[in-house]
Design an enzyme around this catalytic site. Structure first.
Site, PDB file in Angstrom:
ATOM      1  CB  CYS A   1      -4.641  -2.222  -2.016  1.00 39.14           C
ATOM      2  SG  CYS A   1      -3.589  -0.804  -2.433  1.00 39.14           S
TER       3      CYS A   1
ATOM      4  CB  THR B   1      -0.970   0.024   1.194  1.00 42.44           C
ATOM      5  OG1 THR B   1      -0.238   0.090   2.428  1.00 42.44           O
ATOM      6  CG2 THR B   1      -1.862  -1.214   1.206  1.00 42.44           C
TER       7      THR B   1
ATOM      8  CG  LEU C   1      -5.682   4.528  -1.961  1.00 39.28           C
ATOM      9  CD1 LEU C   1      -6.382   5.704  -1.297  1.00 39.28           C
ATOM     10  CD2 LEU C   1      -5.954   4.536  -3.462  1.00 39.28           C
ATOM     11  CG  HIS C   2      -3.249   2.216   3.992  1.00 37.48           C
ATOM     12  ND1 HIS C   2      -1.950   1.808   3.841  1.00 37.48           N
ATOM     13  CD2 HIS C   2      -3.202   3.386   4.699  1.00 37.48           C
ATOM     14  CE1 HIS C   2      -1.136   2.672   4.433  1.00 37.48           C
ATOM     15  NE2 HIS C   2      -1.882   3.641   4.949  1.00 37.48           N
ATOM     16  CG  ASP C   3      -8.836   0.369   4.264  1.00 39.61           C
ATOM     17  OD1 ASP C   3      -7.973  -0.458   4.608  1.00 39.61           O
ATOM     18  OD2 ASP C   3      -9.462   1.059   5.083  1.00 39.61           O
TER      19      ASP C   3
END
Length: 342
Positions: A276, A226, A272-274
């Site tokens: 992915c 991420t 940008l984590h979630d």
């Protein structure tokens, strides 16, 4: 290609998750449950999912994490209502409230990075539609067990408490679920809540350990990947330029994250984590995965939530039953977000 049949060619590296069409019939959409704790990056992930016609969204389930569960449930319903301005059918997606606390610990939140309400700069409002009746863990069990084996995927974007509770209720769930795409963990990048732990795993390490110990097909998108997907100025501006209600919401969340990361961490472009895991479910070729075995530290306060990721089967001493994301096409992820919110 026959009418009504989804083209699954080119889905290299994907688990055989959504069933064999020869046995289950033609698959037109990917059945999906999103378990989350919105959260600004959860909000972008939900906009991506709500805008993706490829998904049959069975439910959004919420958990205490970035903010308390009453707020995550409200935020999910707010985001559903915003998405419904463009896609009225998404108003039918039920939102179930789940666990308020981790399995054995006190809830720790992340309001510094998401705002006190979990919505960044977006002023919260009371959505028109309420939560669906029942607990999120029960909804997960009922939805998955009532459908063909491997036909339902999950995107787990917060602490794994709801899924752990569901597996306690129905252990057969582990073998029946399609891929469980998790935002969580850290290896090479180190942690973002402690030196070695990523927030979602740290928030409920016992739940993560329980889920990973089952036979569930877990694919983890940790900080190693991420952190490669950065919300640069050009990428944020491209989302904002779409100017739909969903794009404006996603853009506002990205702007808030950019400002917070610059202030607290000193990074110019926030990771940008979630989104992915959701992006992988839509377009797996955007990511490179490696087989691994992941175990979670639960006994040490110093390294609570550390994910020990082992790629060597001889060292692991057991099959490498998980997969770990190691590389991402960042431009491709942002192109996908822009496409789905337009």
């Amino acid at each position: 290609m026959q009418a009504g049949r989804r083209d699954v060619s080119g889905r290299k590296g994907r688990l055989a998750a959504f069933g064999d069409p020869a046995q289950t019939g033609f698959v037109t959409k990917q059945s999906l449950i999103i378990d989350c704790d919105p959260g600004v990056d959860d909000a972008v992930a939900l906009m991506l999912a709500f805008g993706a016609g490829e998904f049959e969204l069975l439910a959004v389930t919420t958990v205490g994490g970035n903010v308390p569960v009453e707020k995550t449930a409200r935020n999910a319903r707010m985001l559903r209502q915003i998405a419904g301005l463009q896609h009225p059918d998404r108003d039918d997606v039920p939102v179930f409230m789940g666990a308020a606390q981790p399995l054995v610990r006190t809830l720790g939140t992340a309001t510094d990075f998401h705002g006190p309400e979990g919505t960044g700069d977006l002023t919260p409002f009371e959505p028109d539609l309420p939560c669906a009746e029942g607990h999120a863990a029960d909804a997960i069990v009922d939805l998955v067990m009532s459908r063909p084996a491997k036909s339902v995927a999950m995107a787990v974007l917060g602490p794994m408490t709801n899924l752990a509770l569901a597996l306690r209720r129905e252990p057969a769930l582990a073998e029946r679920l399609g891929p469980v795409a998790v935002m969580g963990g850290a290896r090479a990048e180190g942690g973002n809540i402690t030196a070695s732990a990523e927030f979602n795993i740290w928030a409920d390490p016992e739940a993560a350990a329980e889920v990973l110990a089952t036979g569930a097909e877990v694919v983890l998108f940790g900080l190693d990947v991420t952190h490669q997907v950065r919300a640069t100025e050009d990428r944020i501006a491209a989302v904002e330029a779409v100017a739909t209600p969903m794009a404006k919401t996603a853009g506002a969340m990205l702007r808030f994250s950019q400002r917070v990361e610059r202030t607290i961490v000193g990074w110019d472009a926030s990771p940008l984590h979630d989104p992915c895991p959701v992006a992988w479910l839509l377009k797996p070729e955007l990511f490179e995965l490696k087989p691994c075995l992941v175990k979670v530290e639960t006994g040490s306060d110093l390294t609570r939530g550390h994910t020990a990721v082992e790629f060597r089967e001889a060292v692991a001493g057991e099959p490498l039953k998980h997969r770990w994301a190691v590389k991402a096409d960042a431009d491709g992820v942002f192109d996908l977000i822009r496409e789905k919110v337009s």
